[in-house]
Design a protein around this motif. Structure first.
Motif, PDB file in Angstrom:
ATOM      1  N   GLY A 134      -5.022  31.211  26.701  1.00  0.00           N
ATOM      2  CA  GLY A 134      -3.760  31.662  26.580  1.00  0.00           C
ATOM      3  C   GLY A 134      -3.358  30.763  25.599  1.00  0.00           C
ATOM      4  N   ILE A 135      -1.695  30.601  25.729  1.00  0.00           N
ATOM      5  CA  ILE A 135      -1.055  29.971  24.858  1.00  0.00           C
ATOM      6  C   ILE A 135      -0.214  29.095  25.552  1.00  0.00           C
ATOM      7  N   THR A 136      -0.014  27.858  24.727  1.00  0.00           N
ATOM      8  CA  THR A 136       1.043  26.867  25.330  1.00  0.00           C
ATOM      9  C   THR A 136       2.050  26.518  24.299  1.00  0.00           C
ATOM     10  N   ILE A 137       3.297  26.847  24.339  1.00  0.00           N
ATOM     11  CA  ILE A 137       4.414  26.341  23.651  1.00  0.00           C
ATOM     12  C   ILE A 137       5.056  25.033  24.017  1.00  0.00           C
ATOM     13  N   HIS A 138       4.924  24.141  23.407  1.00  0.00           N
ATOM     14  CA  HIS A 138       5.470  22.678  23.689  1.00  0.00           C
ATOM     15  C   HIS A 138       6.327  21.748  22.723  1.00  0.00           C
ATOM     16  N   TYR A 139       6.992  20.850  23.274  1.00  0.00           N
ATOM     17  CA  TYR A 139       7.808  20.164  22.239  1.00  0.00           C
ATOM     18  C   TYR A 139       6.631  19.114  21.948  1.00  0.00           C
ATOM     19  N   VAL A 140       6.770  18.589  20.523  1.00  0.00           N
ATOM     20  CA  VAL A 140       5.922  17.687  19.914  1.00  0.00           C
ATOM     21  C   VAL A 140       6.193  16.104  20.331  1.00  0.00           C
ATOM     22  N   ASP A 161     -16.915  38.139  26.320  1.00  0.00           N
ATOM     23  CA  ASP A 161     -16.088  37.771  25.095  1.00  0.00           C
ATOM     24  C   ASP A 161     -16.735  36.780  24.046  1.00  0.00           C
ATOM     25  N   THR A 162     -16.859  36.855  22.677  1.00  0.00           N
ATOM     26  CA  THR A 162     -16.857  35.965  21.828  1.00  0.00           C
ATOM     27  C   THR A 162     -15.816  35.001  21.873  1.00  0.00           C
ATOM     28  N   ALA A 163     -15.856  33.821  20.842  1.00  0.00           N
ATOM     29  CA  ALA A 163     -14.811  33.188  20.362  1.00  0.00           C
ATOM     30  C   ALA A 163     -13.868  33.955  19.685  1.00  0.00           C
ATOM     31  N   GLU A 164     -14.366  34.816  18.676  1.00  0.00           N
ATOM     32  CA  GLU A 164     -13.623  35.748  18.067  1.00  0.00           C
ATOM     33  C   GLU A 164     -12.771  36.823  18.675  1.00  0.00           C
ATOM     34  N   ASP A 165     -13.243  37.138  20.054  1.00  0.00           N
ATOM     35  CA  ASP A 165     -12.723  38.089  20.791  1.00  0.00           C
ATOM     36  C   ASP A 165     -11.420  37.394  21.636  1.00  0.00           C
ATOM     37  N   VAL A 166     -11.707  36.070  21.830  1.00  0.00           N
ATOM     38  CA  VAL A 166     -10.794  35.149  22.580  1.00  0.00           C
ATOM     39  C   VAL A 166      -9.544  35.160  21.538  1.00  0.00           C
ATOM     40  N   ALA A 167      -9.899  34.782  20.231  1.00  0.00           N
ATOM     41  CA  ALA A 167      -8.942  34.477  19.104  1.00  0.00           C
ATOM     42  C   ALA A 167      -8.015  35.552  19.036  1.00  0.00           C
ATOM     43  N   GLN A 168      -8.588  36.734  19.137  1.00  0.00           N
ATOM     44  CA  GLN A 168      -7.665  37.906  19.012  1.00  0.00           C
ATOM     45  C   GLN A 168      -6.586  38.240  20.080  1.00  0.00           C
ATOM     46  N   LYS A 169      -7.540  37.986  21.128  1.00  0.00           N
ATOM     47  CA  LYS A 169      -6.282  38.148  22.460  1.00  0.00           C
ATOM     48  C   LYS A 169      -5.140  37.085  22.486  1.00  0.00           C
ATOM     49  N   VAL A 170      -5.560  35.712  21.922  1.00  0.00           N
ATOM     50  CA  VAL A 170      -4.514  34.559  21.897  1.00  0.00           C
ATOM     51  C   VAL A 170      -3.548  35.272  20.774  1.00  0.00           C
ATOM     52  N   HIS A 171      -3.986  35.586  19.768  1.00  0.00           N
ATOM     53  CA  HIS A 171      -3.284  35.662  18.658  1.00  0.00           C
ATOM     54  C   HIS A 171      -2.104  36.869  19.154  1.00  0.00           C
ATOM     55  N   VAL A 172      -2.395  37.706  19.718  1.00  0.00           N
ATOM     56  CA  VAL A 172      -1.636  38.688  20.201  1.00  0.00           C
ATOM     57  C   VAL A 172      -0.656  38.133  21.070  1.00  0.00           C
ATOM     58  N   LEU A 173      -0.862  37.260  21.879  1.00  0.00           N
ATOM     59  CA  LEU A 173       0.132  36.302  22.825  1.00  0.00           C
ATOM     60  C   LEU A 173       0.972  35.559  21.822  1.00  0.00           C
ATOM     61  N   GLU A 174       0.399  35.058  20.769  1.00  0.00           N
ATOM     62  CA  GLU A 174       1.375  34.022  19.797  1.00  0.00           C
ATOM     63  C   GLU A 174       2.447  35.065  19.125  1.00  0.00           C
ATOM     64  N   TYR A 175       2.103  36.028  18.622  1.00  0.00           N
ATOM     65  CA  TYR A 175       2.966  37.062  17.814  1.00  0.00           C
ATOM     66  C   TYR A 175       4.252  37.368  19.027  1.00  0.00           C
ATOM     67  N   LEU A 176       3.506  37.954  20.126  1.00  0.00           N
ATOM     68  CA  LEU A 176       4.386  38.401  21.129  1.00  0.00           C
ATOM     69  C   LEU A 176       5.592  37.363  21.501  1.00  0.00           C
TER      70      LEU A 176
END
Length: 188
Positions: A134-140, A161-176
């Protein structure tokens, strides 16, 4: 009105998403975009949307003062990292404590640290046989991917899933989630 600066190194899809998300918002504005790459696609993307962008050298970044002047000029309250590929220099951390936010394409603390970005992360997730990521949003903070976690969102990793498949799923979460989480934080 809270002004944010976006730091980006590459094509700028996440930066563009932020600009579009906050377009017309009465409480948050993308004031400026800064990049360590003069040729990065982010400049064209955000300029097209009416947001100024500037590139800086490695020396300017390490020194900090030139960047801090630019941030002051645009009355920046928060810095949002969107595909920014440098460790944040101490002068910026000192000037913006708990006001620099990053997104990581995995569920920290797993698959974080130096060298863990982009496809490297997704390849490591698949190689480890993880069932979810997934994604993690965090303070730096001064250490790679060790700042306080603000938000996480999960997606499944299927055995096929390939790494490319995972990247697509994660990218959707980032945008959302990324712009929305930043908006919620800044409205507190």
């Amino acid at each position: 009105m809270k002004n944010i600066a976006i730091f980006a190194s590459g094509s700028g899809t996440n930066a563009e998403n932020f600009v579009k998300y906050f377009s017309g918002n009465k409480s948050v504005k993308v004031a400026v975009v800064l990049s360590n790459n003069r040729k990065a696609g982010v400049h064209e993307r955000v300029n097209r949307l009416g947001v100024p962008s500037f590139a800086f050298s490695r020396d300017e970044f390490v020194e900090g003062a030139p960047i801090l002047r630019k941030l002051t000029e645009y009355h920046v309250d928060y810095i949002i990292l969107a595909g920014f590929m440098n460790k944040i220099a101490y002068p910026l951390l000192e000037a913006y404590p708990n006001r620099i936010i990053n997104i990581h394409p995995a569920l920290l603390p797993k698959f974080g640290g130096k060298g863990m970005y982009g496809m490297h992360v997704h390849e490591a997730v698949v190689a480890a046989g993880e069932k979810e990521t997934g994604i993690t949003i965090h303070y730096v903070n001064p250490h790679y991917d060790e700042g306080e976690v603000i938000f996480q969102s999960v997606c499944p990793v299927l055995p096929t899933d390939t790494a490319e498949d995972v990247a697509q799923k994660v990218h959707v979460l980032e945008y959302l989630h990324y712009p929305q989480v930043v908006e919620e934080l800044l409205s507190k």
